[in-house]
Design an enzyme around this catalytic site. Structure first.
Site, PDB file in Angstrom:
ATOM      1  N   ARG A  24      39.632 -22.872 -27.796  1.00 23.14           N
ATOM      2  CA  ARG A  24      40.876 -22.097 -27.752  1.00 23.14           C
ATOM      3  C   ARG A  24      41.413 -22.004 -26.325  1.00 23.14           C
ATOM      4  O   ARG A  24      42.579 -21.662 -26.123  1.00 23.14           O
ATOM      5  CB  ARG A  24      40.651 -20.700 -28.328  1.00 23.14           C
ATOM      6  CG  ARG A  24      40.237 -20.695 -29.790  1.00 23.14           C
ATOM      7  CD  ARG A  24      39.829 -19.309 -30.240  1.00 23.14           C
ATOM      8  NE  ARG A  24      40.943 -18.371 -30.172  1.00 23.14           N
ATOM      9  CZ  ARG A  24      40.796 -17.046 -30.243  1.00 23.14           C
ATOM     10  NH1 ARG A  24      39.591 -16.514 -30.341  1.00 23.14           N
ATOM     11  NH2 ARG A  24      41.860 -16.272 -30.185  1.00 23.14           N
TER      12      ARG A  24
ATOM     13  N   HIS B  21      43.215 -13.309 -23.354  1.00 18.12           N
ATOM     14  CA  HIS B  21      42.892 -11.903 -23.627  1.00 18.12           C
ATOM     15  C   HIS B  21      42.531 -11.255 -22.300  1.00 18.12           C
ATOM     16  O   HIS B  21      41.489 -11.581 -21.732  1.00 18.12           O
ATOM     17  CB  HIS B  21      41.725 -11.804 -24.582  1.00 18.12           C
ATOM     18  CG  HIS B  21      41.879 -12.625 -25.840  1.00 18.12           C
ATOM     19  ND1 HIS B  21      41.628 -14.004 -25.871  1.00 18.12           N
ATOM     20  CD2 HIS B  21      42.257 -12.288 -27.088  1.00 18.12           C
ATOM     21  CE1 HIS B  21      41.827 -14.445 -27.106  1.00 18.12           C
ATOM     22  NE2 HIS B  21      42.227 -13.429 -27.870  1.00 18.12           N
TER      23      HIS B  21
ATOM     24  N   HIS C  89      34.779  -9.888 -32.076  1.00 19.36           N
ATOM     25  CA  HIS C  89      35.065  -9.494 -33.459  1.00 19.36           C
ATOM     26  C   HIS C  89      33.906  -8.693 -34.041  1.00 19.36           C
ATOM     27  O   HIS C  89      34.100  -7.892 -34.964  1.00 19.36           O
ATOM     28  CB  HIS C  89      35.321 -10.725 -34.330  1.00 19.36           C
ATOM     29  CG  HIS C  89      36.605 -11.422 -34.014  1.00 19.36           C
ATOM     30  ND1 HIS C  89      36.695 -12.379 -33.028  1.00 19.36           N
ATOM     31  CD2 HIS C  89      37.843 -11.287 -34.535  1.00 19.36           C
ATOM     32  CE1 HIS C  89      37.948 -12.816 -32.966  1.00 19.36           C
ATOM     33  NE2 HIS C  89      38.660 -12.178 -33.870  1.00 19.36           N
TER      34      HIS C  89
ATOM     35  N   ASP D  70      44.263  -6.149 -28.542  1.00 23.25           N
ATOM     36  CA  ASP D  70      43.681  -7.009 -29.565  1.00 23.25           C
ATOM     37  C   ASP D  70      43.422  -6.104 -30.778  1.00 23.25           C
ATOM     38  O   ASP D  70      43.516  -4.872 -30.696  1.00 23.25           O
ATOM     39  CB  ASP D  70      42.399  -7.661 -29.059  1.00 23.25           C
ATOM     40  CG  ASP D  70      42.095  -8.976 -29.770  1.00 23.25           C
ATOM     41  OD1 ASP D  70      42.684  -9.233 -30.836  1.00 23.25           O
ATOM     42  OD2 ASP D  70      41.260  -9.747 -29.257  1.00 23.25           O
TER      43      ASP D  70
END
Length: 585
Positions: free
Chosen positions: A207, A238, A250, A323
């Site tokens: 990513r 981020h 996560h 986020d």
């Protein structure tokens, strides 16, 4: 005109019309500020708090849902339809997801555009009509995306980093942005601005554009230009950097152990570049950074990081968005009535996916009533949100469903997808094994049902007889034995790996032991060769879209000269910037 605008959607458009083609930047800013002040004077406290939240909604239509979908919305919000969610909370934004998470908002261009229009109509029916920021995560590549075919699958960031072309990065973002805008999505949660310096990073990896801050900065700047040209707002993420973590936020709370010097040298340059290129929004990371905040609070909840570092030291005055607050990195220590208040107090403007929306909304509202959040601080965030909406022209929010069908996945977009992807494939090792000479029989095996079948079909179109034998993410001994048996009479074996675990390593070694020619293709992170350095041919594609697999095949057969360069180092084997070609130029 302003008095006529107040409280009426049609007149809101009239007020904003004065912003079109202003005589200069200063005058445009003044006009935007004037309209923002006019809107805010009409807003109640609840309406202002609503603007802080970004919610998900279940369903493919704003007003018509299945009983199962209504039940999901009821469980989250106590109402049936997406439009009713907008009416209840009057949020500032909505985020779309595909069926993998559950909301299933994105089926096809006409449907998405119709959903977007329905949500915007619901927003403009409010007492003070304010359009929605409609967002999604469409990063490019094979990992984080929401729109699928016919949407164009441009290469991911690490692939673009391998290609080294800011022109390609800009064009890729422009294609993505134009397709999102066509379906009424006006903000993309991209580009990823993390510098992936940790090969074991479980959540960033491909990513990111790579491990070099200068390369990542160049790609980020180009992508911001491209997304803007395509018609969508941008989000650099981020902050303050998620590229050197070993925990997926996560599911847990990772810590970045960088010193202030390392932070300045590695993590911050892409965000500085994003700010200088006019990024609309910066997204926080659920990471601990004790060199800036010794308390150990995650960045999302850290005033020293969001206000001290981002606002004051970097001079950023745009929108800050969290986020997702339902991620493990936020929920572990911050209950639903605490997380949104703490994030806002830290410096965030918008709160994404706050768990238990009724509780979160009430908590922020109560914090304002109690003075824990000042009215001035609330107004600062609401002003930023409205300013972004005005500057991005959202008071004309509606998409044309017929045009959406024409724009998404055009032949020109698909041609750009393949052309750019061709320039990203990296030939890492080649002991006189490539390119291949039209092998008669080819076994395609390894990771990914769709990956192996698509790769097999591409090879088959070159005239080879192809056997496809997918072995799974963690091949069993039986699957390995079956692949070895299938390889016995093959002229070539092509095996795909994806972040190769022990079982995938065993598969590769078993295939090498057959004595047949083997080409390994890493279809996600490029580091897999460190686990089986004895292979004679190794390619990195950084993704497994159909275009990526077509490009791999073109390189395999010598139709395309590989020109990609590693955007990361493969420890102890290949340096950053390494990459082989069949011929010079």
């Amino acid at each position: 005109m302003r008095s006529r605008w107040i409280g009426r959607a049609g007149v809101a458009l009239a007020a904003v019309t004065a912003l079109v083609a202003p005589p200069g930047i200063a005058q445009a800013h003044d006009r935007v500020s004037g309209v923002v002040r006019a809107i805010m004077r009409q807003m109640s406290l609840r309406e202002k708090v609503g603007q802080l939240f970004v919610v998900e909604v279940y369903g493919q239509d704003a007003d018509s849902v299945t009983p199962a979908t209504a039940a999901r919305n009821q469980a989250l919000y106590g109402v049936d339809t997406p439009a009713q969610v907008i009416a209840k909370y009057q949020p500032g934004g909505v985020i779309y997801f595909d069926a993998r998470r559950g909301p299933d908002n994105v089926q096809n261009p006409r449907q998405i555009a119709t959903l977007s229009n329905g949500l915007q109509r619901a927003a403009l029916r409010r007492r003070v009509p304010i359009p929605l920021l409609i967002s999604t995560d469409q990063e490019g590549g094979s990992v984080v995306y929401r729109l699928t075919a016919p949407a164009t699958a441009m290469p991911g960031n690490m692939a673009l980093g391998a290609g080294r072309s800011t022109r390609d990065a800009r064009q890729s973002a422009r294609v993505i942005g134009s397709e999102l805008a066509a379906v009424g999505i006006n903000q993309d949660y991209a580009p990823v601005s993390d510098v992936n310096v940790n090969p074991a990073n479980p959540v960033i990896g491909v990513r990111s554009a790579g491990s070099d801050p200068a390369l990542v900065s160049d790609m980020v700047g180009a992508q911001i230009d491209g997304y803007h040209a395509g018609g969508v707002a941008t989000v650099a993420k981020h902050f303050p950097g998620h590229g050197d973590t070993a925990v997926d936020s996560h599911f847990g709370l990772p810590e970045v152990t960088h010193t202030r010097e390392q932070l300045e040298a590695i993590d911050l340059p892409p965000f500085r570049r994003a700010i200088s290129r006019g990024v609309d929004t910066i997204m926080t990371a659920h990471v601990v950074l004790k060199s800036v905040d010794p308390s150990g609070a995650p960045a999302t909840m850290s005033r020293p990081i969001l206000t001290g570092l981002l606002r004051q030291q970097l001079g950023y005055d745009g929108l800050i968005v969290t986020d997702a607050l339902d991620m493990g990195g936020a929920t572990a220590d911050y209950p639903p009535d605490v997380a949104p208040v703490k994030a806002f107090q830290a410096g965030a403007d918008q709160l994404v996916l706050a768990p238990r929306m009724d509780t979160a909304f009430a908590a922020v509202l109560a914090a304002v009533h109690s003075g824990a959040i000042s009215r001035q601080r609330l107004d600062e965030s609401v002003a930023r949100i409205l300013t972004l909406k005005l500057e991005r022209g959202l008071w004309r929010p509606f998409a044309d469903p017929a045009r959406a069908e024409r724009v998404v996945g055009t032949a020109a977009h698909k041609a750009a997808e393949q052309r750019i992807t061709d320039r990203t494939i990296t030939l890492v090792k080649n002991d006189d094994a490539l390119p291949v000479e039209r092998p008669g029989k080819v076994l395609v095996t390894g990771w990914g049902v769709t990956t192996t079948s698509t790769l097999g079909a591409a090879i088959g179109r070159r005239g080879s007889t192809v056997t496809v034998r997918e072995t799974g993410a963690t091949p069993t001994q039986s699957a390995i034995d079956g692949a070895v048996a299938a390889a016995a009479d093959q002229d070539l074996i092509v095996v795909s790996t994806m972040n190769a675990n022990t079982a995938q390593q065993s598969l590769v070694r078993a295939l090498l032991a057959t004595g047949r020619p083997v080409v390994v293709t890493a279809v996600r992170n490029p580091y897999d060769i460190a686990l089986f350095a004895e292979v004679k041919a190794y390619l990195a594609s950084y993704g497994y879209t159909a275009a990526s697999l077509e490009s791999l095949t073109r390189v395999l057969f010598g139709e395309v000269n590989p020109t990609g360069k590693l955007p990361v180092a493969i420890p102890s084997l290949y340096p950053y910037g390494y990459g082989l070609s069949y011929r010079a130029g």
